[in-house]
Design a protein around this motif. Structure first.
Motif, PDB file in Angstrom:
ATOM      1  N   PHE A  78       0.848  -1.193   0.000  1.00 42.76           N
ATOM      2  CA  PHE A  78       0.000   0.000   0.000  1.00 42.76           C
ATOM      3  C   PHE A  78       0.885   1.245   0.000  1.00 42.76           C
ATOM      4  N   ASP A  79       0.282   2.367  -0.361  1.00 44.53           N
ATOM      5  CA  ASP A  79       0.964   3.663  -0.338  1.00 44.53           C
ATOM      6  C   ASP A  79       0.432   4.479   0.831  1.00 44.53           C
ATOM      7  N   LEU A  80       1.344   5.134   1.538  1.00 45.95           N
ATOM      8  CA  LEU A  80       0.963   6.009   2.647  1.00 45.95           C
ATOM      9  C   LEU A  80       1.252   7.448   2.251  1.00 45.95           C
ATOM     10  N   ARG A 221      -8.266   6.586   6.653  1.00 44.45           N
ATOM     11  CA  ARG A 221      -8.573   6.107   5.309  1.00 44.45           C
ATOM     12  C   ARG A 221      -8.059   7.007   4.179  1.00 44.45           C
ATOM     13  N   PRO A 222      -8.138   8.338   4.299  1.00 45.73           N
ATOM     14  CA  PRO A 222      -7.677   9.172   3.170  1.00 45.73           C
ATOM     15  C   PRO A 222      -6.182   9.070   2.882  1.00 45.73           C
ATOM     16  N   TYR A 223      -5.408   8.520   3.812  1.00 47.21           N
ATOM     17  CA  TYR A 223      -3.949   8.549   3.669  1.00 47.21           C
ATOM     18  C   TYR A 223      -3.341   7.187   3.330  1.00 47.21           C
ATOM     19  N   VAL A 224      -4.180   6.164   3.153  1.00 47.29           N
ATOM     20  CA  VAL A 224      -3.688   4.821   2.830  1.00 47.29           C
ATOM     21  C   VAL A 224      -4.390   4.337   1.570  1.00 47.29           C
ATOM     22  N   THR A 225      -3.600   3.927   0.573  1.00 51.77           N
ATOM     23  CA  THR A 225      -4.153   3.422  -0.684  1.00 51.77           C
ATOM     24  C   THR A 225      -3.494   2.092  -1.010  1.00 51.77           C
ATOM     25  N   ARG A 226      -4.298   1.071  -1.137  1.00 49.51           N
ATOM     26  CA  ARG A 226      -3.746  -0.252  -1.467  1.00 49.51           C
ATOM     27  C   ARG A 226      -3.292  -0.281  -2.918  1.00 49.51           C
ATOM     28  N   ARG A 227      -2.124  -0.871  -3.164  1.00 52.83           N
ATOM     29  CA  ARG A 227      -1.588  -0.963  -4.522  1.00 52.83           C
ATOM     30  C   ARG A 227      -2.276  -2.092  -5.276  1.00 52.83           C
TER      31      ARG A 227
END
Length: 317
Positions: A78-80, A221-227
């Motif tokens: 994931f991207d932080l 939630r707004p700061y973590v995006t799963r790759r």
């Protein structure tokens, strides 16, 4: 009679007066001046706002936020958005410490040989942010981060540079840092991220701090995006051959050895032909990145990848 009185007076002890000593009037003037200076100093102190700093254990944040939002602690999955999260921490501190000014945000992370990654460099260039690096061993475990936090907390509290410290972390090893800062009069506030289940902060740490605060799923939630993960089944092109993957494993091994040195190789050799879990995971993720494909459903290709990795390492002996 008069002669007797005079003789008695002559026999009485006389007080020696030092010509250089200040008179009672001078002493009174000096005391008034001292009191005036003290009052001015106290007035200036009263005008000076209190100061706070935020101390972030990046390893804890990645693990806790990743598990809560993306369902995994693996930073490669994931991207932080560190910049956005830091801004959110600053805004929250501004609300909590309304009459206080921010000194800076300290961001503690690990890196091979303490050399900044591109991501860490970008964080270090943010205003009011100081990146402090511990080391990463061959198993991707942080070393020295807790001691850096303690050193900074204690030093800032000892020099009265901060009155409040917001500590984002959960490791029990942070307890001495909290105790040290409190010993110099600073208040330490523990901030945490909601645990997916159970707790992700040590109880002794929770007991020691002055207050606690937990950030929930909506906050993170707004700061973590799963790759996204691609698979061979969704690709029109055929998968690479075993020889191609074996060669790729050798190339990755050469890079790995160049970054970590011969000591790391010595740590791996006793486990041949098996790689430690974190190293094996690094190898797989890097291969998939270079191939722009997933190897998760291809056990034969993964074995070829490991074979190429080992062959390159053994060629260096």
């Amino acid at each position: 009679m008069v002669a007797g009185v005079r003789a008695a007076a002559d026999n009485e002890p006389r007080m020696n007066h030092d010509p250089g000593a200040p008179s009672p009037t001078d002493l009174g003037t000096r005391l008034e001046r001292t009191n005036e200076l003290l009052q001015r100093m106290l007035a200036e102190v009263a005008k000076t706002p209190s100061t706070h700093a935020i101390f972030v254990d990046a390893g804890y944040v990645h693990a806790a936020a990743g598990l809560l939002v993306a369902g995994t602690e693996d930073r490669r999955s994931f991207d932080l958005d560190a910049e956005g999260l830091i801004d959110a921490f600053i805004d929250k501190a501004r609300t909590i410490f309304a009459d206080s000014r921010l000194l800076r945000v300290y961001w503690y992370d690990g890196a091979r040989r303490r050399i900044h990654t591109s991501e860490q460099q970008a964080i270090a260039e943010l205003p009011d942010v100081k990146v402090r690096l511990g080391n990463l061993n061959a198993n991707n475990q942080q070393k020295g981060v807790d001691s850096l936090i303690r050193s900074d907390l204690e030093s800032l509290a000892r020099h009265r540079a901060i009155s409040d410290a917001a500590l984002v972390g959960g490791d029990e090893d942070l307890v001495p840092a909290v105790e040290a800062a409190q010993g110099y009069g600073a208040r330490v506030h523990l901030w945490g991220i909601e645990a997916a289940e159970g707790r992700n902060q040590a109880e002794p740490l929770l007991w020691e701090v002055d207050s606690t605060r937990t950030f929930d799923l909506d906050f993170c939630r707004p700061y973590v995006t799963r790759r996204p993960v691609t698979t061979f089944e969704s690709e029109s092109e055929p998968p690479p051959s075993r020889d191609e993957v074996r060669l790729l494993g050798a190339r990755i091994a050469a890079t790995w050895l160049g970054e970590r040195g011969p000591d790391s190789l010595a740590e791996l050799l006793p486990g041949h032909p098996y790689l430690p879990g974190p190293v094996d995971q690094d190898l797989l993720v890097e291969a998939e990145r270079r191939l722009s494909r997933s190897l998760r459903g291809h056990a034969v290709l993964r074995r070829s990848l490991r074979d190429g990795f080992w062959q390159q390492l053994q060629s260096r002996l």
